[in-house]
Design an enzyme around this catalytic site. Structure first.
Site, PDB file in Angstrom:
ATOM      1  N   ASP A 226       5.853 -30.186   8.289  1.00 37.08           N
ATOM      2  CA  ASP A 226       5.499 -30.336   9.702  1.00 37.08           C
ATOM      3  C   ASP A 226       4.087 -30.933   9.818  1.00 37.08           C
ATOM      4  OD1 ASP A 226       4.855 -30.001  12.417  1.00 37.08           O
ATOM      5  OD2 ASP A 226       6.062 -28.190  12.574  1.00 37.08           O
TER       6      ASP A 226
ATOM      7  N   SER B  48       9.176 -25.947  18.883  1.00 35.27           N
ATOM      8  CA  SER B  48       7.780 -26.235  19.229  1.00 35.27           C
ATOM      9  C   SER B  48       7.397 -25.513  20.520  1.00 35.27           C
ATOM     10  CB  SER B  48       7.581 -27.750  19.321  1.00 35.27           C
ATOM     11  OG  SER B  48       6.212 -28.075  19.391  1.00 35.27           O
TER      12      SER B  48
ATOM     13  N   ARG C 148      36.012  -5.119  16.151  1.00 34.31           N
ATOM     14  CA  ARG C 148      36.287  -4.671  14.794  1.00 34.31           C
ATOM     15  C   ARG C 148      35.036  -4.061  14.158  1.00 34.31           C
ATOM     16  NH1 ARG C 148      37.423  -9.263  12.853  1.00 34.31           N
ATOM     17  NH2 ARG C 148      39.516  -9.280  13.770  1.00 34.31           N
TER      18      ARG C 148
END
Length: 325
Positions: free
Chosen positions: A243, A159, A306
């Site tokens: 939401d 938020s 790597r």
């Protein structure tokens, strides 16, 4: 007799005046809520209650404001990624401890929790300019530590914290390995129209319609939509589709803006996720999404070595083929 047009103009003028009064008098109280109703500014619990190993950290922002933070480690010599967590606008860092406890266990990481100025034990009063300084102070502190891998610092904001994290990540391309934002708004200007619909025509972000005559009165615009496209680091977007505070469409707009300029963007949505509980309702998929993001963008030293060796071999092979051709 007063004409219809005159009545309309008086009405519009009244709305503008009312909007101006609200914006001038109440905007900080709407944007920043350090104390939840019925509670005190102090922390209701500390990490000790959840048996977490932590350090009280005291910082000075660049303008001299004294700040408090918790640096929580999975174990004393943990060299995993370090996440700077920026919270939502309401309450203090103690209210996020249960989520952080799970974060430590699932991600095998360290977590740095900053109390914005005016929040928790930090001094001062919250503002966009001030909190931006606070976030930088937190990152500067971490990059100077010798007990963590400073190449594995990741910013996480939810938020309001996503807006804070976006600015910090953009300003520090060489110090932040990646950025995670969850349920974040495009701007406070856009959210003003969501929270106060009668102002929608007079205030809004760059994509809104109307004269936007009240934009100049907003002291904390937090225009994430204008920042997100400037971020070069990898970004993970976590969006709860239920939401109830920030329209999920705003997260989609942020992703679209970022992905136009940055190929290292990932968007993950959670059908039942609400503003504050996506981390909980998202279940295993939520944490696996973050874990994969960390593995790819803040890997261990041996994994990074790597990866670099493999890239060198690949480049050598390509060079050999080109030379032979």
């Amino acid at each position: 007799m007063v004409s219809y047009m005159s009545v309309l103009m008086y009405g519009v003028g009244g709305i503008i005046v009312a909007g101006m009064v609200l914006l001038v008098a109440l905007q900080e109280k709407l944007v920043y809520v350090p104390v939840l109703p019925g509670m005190t500014k102090s922390y209701p619990i500390t990490p000790t209650r959840l048996r977490l190993q932590y350090e009280d950290v005291w910082l000075r922002s660049s303008d001299g404001v004294r700040l408090h933070a918790w640096f929580i480690k999975l174990f004393p010599d943990c060299k995993g990624p370090t996440i700077i967590f920026f919270q939502e606008n309401a309450g203090n860092i103690a209210h996020r401890l249960e989520m952080v406890r799970i974060m430590l266990e699932r991600l095998q990481c360290n977590v740095f929790m900053l109390s914005y100025r005016g929040y928790g034990a930090s001094d001062g009063y919250p503002s966009q300019h001030g909190i931006t300084r606070d976030a930088q102070a937190a990152l500067d502190h971490l990059t100077q530590r010798t007990d963590i891998d400073t190449s594995r610092i990741v910013v996480f904001g939810r938020s309001l914290g996503g807006a804070v994290g976006a600015v910090l990540t953009k300003n520090n391309p060489d110090k932040v390995a990646g950025f995670i934002l969850e349920n974040t708004f495009t701007s406070i200007l856009d959210m003003a129209g969501v929270l106060l619909p009668f102002l929608k025509w007079f205030i809004g972000g760059s994509g809104s319609k109307g004269p936007k005559v009240l934009n100049c009165l907003v002291r904390s615009p937090w225009s994430t939509i204008d920042i997100i496209g400037q971020i070069k680091q990898p970004i993970l977007f976590l969006s709860g589709l239920q939401d109830e505070m920030v329209p999920p469409s705003q997260m989609q707009m942020l992703y679209a803006k970022a992905a136009t300029h940055n190929r290292r963007c990932v968007f993950v949505d959670f059908p039942t996720g609400m503003h504050m509980d996506t981390w909980l309702s998202g279940g295993d998929r939520y944490w696996r999404s973050i874990q994969l993001f960390l593995e790819q963008n803040a890997p261990k030293n041996e994994d990074r070595t790597r990866h670099n060796e493999n890239e060198s071999v690949a480049r050598s092979c390509c060079l050999s083929i080109d030379t032979a051709g």
